[in-house]
Design an enzyme around this catalytic site. Structure first.
Site, PDB file in Angstrom:
ATOM      1  CE  LYS A  39     -17.356  -1.832  60.647  1.00 27.53           C
ATOM      2  NZ  LYS A  39     -17.942  -3.050  61.204  1.00 27.53           N
ATOM      3  CG  ASP A  40     -19.493  -0.677  64.972  1.00 27.65           C
ATOM      4  OD1 ASP A  40     -19.450  -1.277  63.879  1.00 27.65           O
ATOM      5  OD2 ASP A  40     -18.671  -0.872  65.882  1.00 27.65           O
ATOM      6  CB  SER A  95     -12.325   1.054  60.908  1.00 28.85           C
ATOM      7  OG  SER A  95     -11.881   0.620  62.173  1.00 28.85           O
ATOM      8  CB  CYS A  96     -15.171   0.995  65.291  1.00 30.83           C
ATOM      9  SG  CYS A  96     -14.051  -0.378  65.085  1.00 30.83           S
ATOM     10  CG  PHE A  97     -17.025   5.352  67.476  1.00 32.21           C
ATOM     11  CD1 PHE A  97     -17.017   4.108  68.087  1.00 32.21           C
ATOM     12  CD2 PHE A  97     -16.557   6.432  68.206  1.00 32.21           C
ATOM     13  CE1 PHE A  97     -16.543   3.946  69.384  1.00 32.21           C
ATOM     14  CE2 PHE A  97     -16.086   6.285  69.498  1.00 32.21           C
ATOM     15  CZ  PHE A  97     -16.074   5.044  70.084  1.00 32.21           C
TER      16      PHE A  97
END
Ligand code: UDX
Length: 469
Positions: A277-278, A273-275
């Site tokens: 998207k970020d 959910s992070c890398f």
């Protein structure tokens, strides 16, 4: 000393782990969750997401009456001294960040701050692009509360670095804490909370302005993603180089203190959910301020190519994939989670289905999530053995411990064709390639004359040797 009363808006991964972490150290925490069913589950100590240790810590927090989940923001703000905002910041279709939830939360909090007589500190924990806290959250809070930031209420940005699967551990044991502050009083108030929370285990604290704190989070995630795409690039070079293995290279590189061993595991690449998207949000932000971030764009491209490469490897072994039964071991974006957001399995399955392959999958806990994505287009097995039975090829996608225990015979005895592609480098190439057709990310071919069994002949150009990867 009387402990601060805390509130957290948003009980997702970050919000819930933070809430449970603070409750575990005796703080009273109120969490706001707008989904009534989730709020009820939290209050009954039923975990709303899979996370090791979460259930035990949640039960303790609820039993001790230290954690309460509510649907009522007013109750949340009026009964606390510090509020963490931990709502989602999803990607828009163009990759830029969607700040709608942040804006709404800031406005709702502001309206309640209007009624509050005492000082209140608002802390943005959600990942937001540089300038968001200063230029979006602060003016909304001031307008909706009719109060002045810095005097009537405080504002900080405190990025979160916890990993899924280790959320509680990371909340209790961070490498560092970053405090972005609107003004010294805000920063001091938050630092005092951390001093109370961590006691003697207080990690290094970096105090800075709001925008720097926001960019530290993106820079950290982008750097980790860069390490992964870097080692996968070296892995792709290894695959074209006889007898060279990226694992040995990473091991040696990692011993250099300037490089370090973490995040040098070559494989199918990053998901979650992070890398993804970020990196997208940072690319979009960078373009918006007039800089073309070529390095970040290539990190993303290298990452996405890993999934396509593994499907090509599969085709290298089997030729046409039409009606071939391909078994996937692992679906989650990494072990110890059932999360399939941006999981590499999703890209691989879509590409296999486009080739008309029959896909059968197994994951210790992510199958229910996979069913919501792929419905009846693929088969779901209840064990690795069931998944491998009759398969023409197996792709190892997620490195769960139970897959690490599999021996070559677990594959050869039940597969129709004993072909294994190790997408996470968990199997010993010597052992497995001596008993079955075996390929792995970052693994160079053996010298041709001594290992002809590993070499495929391209049926279209007989006698020409094609690369396995
Ligand atoms: C990440 C950051 O680590 C965390 O600090 C941040 O707060 C949120 O994003 P998370 O997404 O939970 O955490 O997972 P992480 O353990 O970092 O792994 C991310 C992805 O990278 C996974 O898909 C994993 O398989 C992959 N990975 C990780 C590699 O491919 N190779 C590695 O060497 C390490």
């Amino acid at each position: 000393m009387k402990k601060c009363r805390l509130s957290i808006v948003g009980a997702g991964y970050v919000g819930l782990s933070t809430a449970i972490g603070y409750a575990s150290k005796g703080f009273h925490v109120i969490a706001l969750e707008l989904d009534a069913q989730k709020a009820e589950m939290i209050n009954k100590a039923i975990p709303i997401l899979y996370e090791p240790w979460l259930q035990k810590s949640l039960q303790e927090a609820v039993k001790k009456n230290l954690l309460k989940c509510t649907l009522n923001l007013e109750e949340t703000i009026l009964n606390s001294d510090i509020t963490f905002i931990a709502v989602g910041t999803p990607s828009k279709p163009d990759g830029s960040i969607d700040l709608e939830q942040i804006k709404k939360t800031a406005c709702d909090i502001g309206a309640i701050l209007k009624k509050k007589k005492t000082y209140h500190l608002v802390v943005v924990k959600s990942t937001v692009i540089p300038g968001t806290t200063e230029n979006v959250v602060k003016p909304i809070l001031e307008e909706c509360s009719n109060k002045r930031c810095g005097t009537d209420f405080g504002l900080c940005m405190n990025p979160e670095f916890l990993r899924q699967g280790a959320a509680i551990h990371d909340t209790l044991n961070p490498d560092r804490i970053v405090i972005g502050e609107n003004d010294p009083k805000s920063g001091n108030t938050l630092e005092a909370l951390f001093a109370d929370f961590y006691g003697e285990k207080l990690p290094p604290i970096v105090r800075t302005n709001l925008a720097t704190a926001e960019l530290i989070k993106y820079a950290s995630n982008a750097f980790l993603a860069a390490k992964i795409s870097f080692i996968n690039t070296i892995g792709s070079i290894c695959e074209k180089t006889p007898s060279v293995d990226v694992k040995k290279i990473a091991e040696a590189m990692g011993l250099d203190k300037r490089i370090g061993p973490a995040f040098l595991n070559a494989g199918l690449g990053y998901g979650g959910s992070c890398f993804p998207k970020d990196i997208k949000a940072l690319i979009a932000y960078s373009h918006s301020v007039g800089y073309s971030p070529k390095l970040l764009e290539i990190i993303e491209k290298v990452n996405n190519d890993q999934a396509s490469k593994i499907v090509e490897t599969c085709k290298g072994f089997l030729g046409n994939l039409n009606s071939k039964r391909i078994a996937l071991l692992g679906l989650a974006f990494k072990p110890e989670t059932d999360d399939m957001r941006e999981a590499r399995s999703v890209l691989i399955i879509n590409q296999l289905l486009a080739e008309d392959a029959k896909v059968v999958v197994y994951d210790p806990i992510a199958v229910p999530n996979a069913k919501t994505i792929f419905k009846k287009t693929i088969e779901y097995a209840e064990s690795s053995a069931e998944c491998l039975k009759g398969a023409d090829c197996c792709i190892l996608v997620t490195e769960w411990d139970e897959f690490k225990k599999l021996e070559p015979e677990n594959f050869t005895a039940i597969m129709k064709q004993a072909i294994l592609i190790d997408g996470r480098r968990i199997y010993d190439p010597e052992e497995f390639s001596s008993k079955m057709k075996f390929a792995a990310i970052g693994l160079g071919q053996k010298p041709l004359e001594s290992h002809l069994d590993l070499v495929l002949i391209d049926p279209l150009h007989k006698n020409e040797i094609i690369n396995i990867i």
